[in-house]
Design an enzyme around this catalytic site. Structure first.
Site, short mmCIF file in Angstrom:
data_model
loop_
_atom_site.label_atom_id
_atom_site.label_comp_id
_atom_site.label_asym_id
_atom_site.label_seq_id
_atom_site.Cartn_x
_atom_site.Cartn_y
_atom_site.Cartn_z
N GLU A 1 2.90 6.83 -19.08
CA GLU A 1 3.59 6.65 -17.80
C GLU A 1 4.32 7.92 -17.40
O GLU A 1 4.56 8.80 -18.21
CB GLU A 1 4.59 5.48 -17.88
CG GLU A 1 5.43 5.42 -19.13
CD GLU A 1 6.30 6.61 -19.39
OE1 GLU A 1 6.94 7.09 -18.43
OE2 GLU A 1 6.37 7.07 -20.55
N GLU B 1 4.33 9.97 -21.26
CA GLU B 1 3.02 10.40 -20.75
C GLU B 1 1.85 9.81 -21.51
O GLU B 1 0.71 10.00 -21.13
CB GLU B 1 2.88 11.94 -20.77
CG GLU B 1 3.92 12.70 -20.00
CD GLU B 1 3.73 14.22 -20.10
OE1 GLU B 1 2.74 14.67 -20.71
OE2 GLU B 1 4.58 14.95 -19.57
#
Length: 354
Positions: free
Chosen positions: A177, A320
């Site tokens: 994310e 991430e």
């Protein structure tokens, strides 16, 4: 609840326990002392149970990277301005971020999704567009989103996964994310669903100092008081104090489990998404593997709540999907032990004297 979400949940079945027993028998007959490869053996057994295949072959690995902005950023809960979400997603597109390097290292594809970034990308940029809105509302003042938008976010995650699955079989997924200030809604979600104190689940995020962390804690307490999310209703929690990228990850988790695809969660934010997914569909928990233990303090509490032991602790807190990428490589190693290592009989080794 939306029919698409209900049907996806209905399609989630228990893992194959009998096949896992058979996998254990095979592992115990490989040319090694029983259990000597530790948790790597457990990974193999888990993948067998999830996939329903005694000889799994992990070829296609996909990291679903969802991005969205958060209205609560205006409360000073992040060390970075909101514009950084857009800038970092551009970095993902260009291939220059940590996740690009580690996904390449482990041989995983990245599927990048705009769930609610506060700015639009030019049409030629390679990003999946599922934008619900230009960032959530400020949770310190009211609900992050409507219940309808929360469902739309989950459905978008389901659709993104199934669109990729329709292109080519997926054997393993990781979650990632990006969203400036998204540790704030994640802390609110974890506090609500685990019934923990806000102070216990709130950390420095992208690098807040002591005073800024105090402010962040007060903002989360205010958000929970203003919105009163119902811990018995995952969608209510998502709509009241969540994020669009968090909802997208929830949908991705549900969809993967419904298609018997193992899920590797990353850090704090993806774990908060997992809490919501498990709240909606408890069977999902058996499809989830935890990659690492994030520096973000609430992550340990969230992992303990869902009964997950992380594979490693390297002091990581980037997000991430970077931890998930590394976790994928450990799982793949475990599966290769099961499928490529010789048994005592095949190697002509006397197991009684080994």
């Amino acid at each position: 609840m939306n029919e698409k979400i209900e049907q996806t949940i209905k399609n989630i079945k228990p893992v194959h326990l009998k096949l896992m027993e058979k996998a254990q028998e095979k592992l115990d007959n490989l040319t090694k002392p029983q259990g000597s490869l530790g948790i790597l053996e457990d990974f193999a057994k888990r993948i067998v149970g999830i996939s329903g295949n005694l000889s799994p072959d992990i070829k296609r690995k996909v990291i679903f990277l969802m991005a969205g902005d958060h209205g609560v950023v205006e409360e000073g809960v992040s060390a970075y301005p909101q514009e950084v979400t857009f800038q970092m997603v551009y970095n993902f597109i260009r291939g220059g971020a940590g996740i690009n390097v580690l996904a390449g290292h482990t041989g995983a594809e990245i599927v990048l999704v705009d769930m609610g970034i506060a700015k639009d990308f030019p049409p030629e940029e390679k990003i999946i567009r599922k934008k619900i809105a230009y960032g959530t509302n400020n949770i310190a003042k009211g609900a992050a989103m409507s219940k309808d938008d929360a469902e739309k976010a989950v459905i978008a995650g389901i659709e993104v996964f199934e669109d990729e699955l329709n292109k080519k079989r997926i054997d393993l997924i990781g979650l990632g994310e990006m969203g400036i200030a998204n540790t704030t809604p994640s802390s609110a979600i974890v506090a609500c669903l685990t019934k923990s104190k806000v102070e216990e689940v709130t950390g420095s995020g992208t690098g807040l100092n002591r005073e800024q962390i105090k402010n962040k804690i007060e903002i989360i307490k205010k958000a929970l008081k203003v919105n009163k999310p119902n811990p018995q209703d995952g969608l209510d929690v998502l709509s009241k104090v969540g994020g669009f990228e968090i909802g997208g990850l929830v949908g991705c988790i549900l969809a993967a489990a419904s298609h018997r695809v193992p899920i590797v969660i990353d850090g704090f934010i993806s774990c908060a998404s997992a809490l919501i997914a498990i709240n909606l569909a408890p069977l999902v928990n058996d499809y989830i593997l935890a990659s690492h233990n994030s520096v973000e303090k609430g992550h340990k509490i969230a992992l303990k709540y869902i009964g997950k032991v992380p594979m490693f602790d390297l002091g990581m807190r980037l997000g991430e999907g970077t931890g998930a990428a590394l976790g994928i490589s450990f799982i793949e190693a475990g599966v290769k032990i099961l499928t490529q290592m010789a048994t005592f009989a095949q190697a002509g080794v006397d197991s009684k004297n080994s």
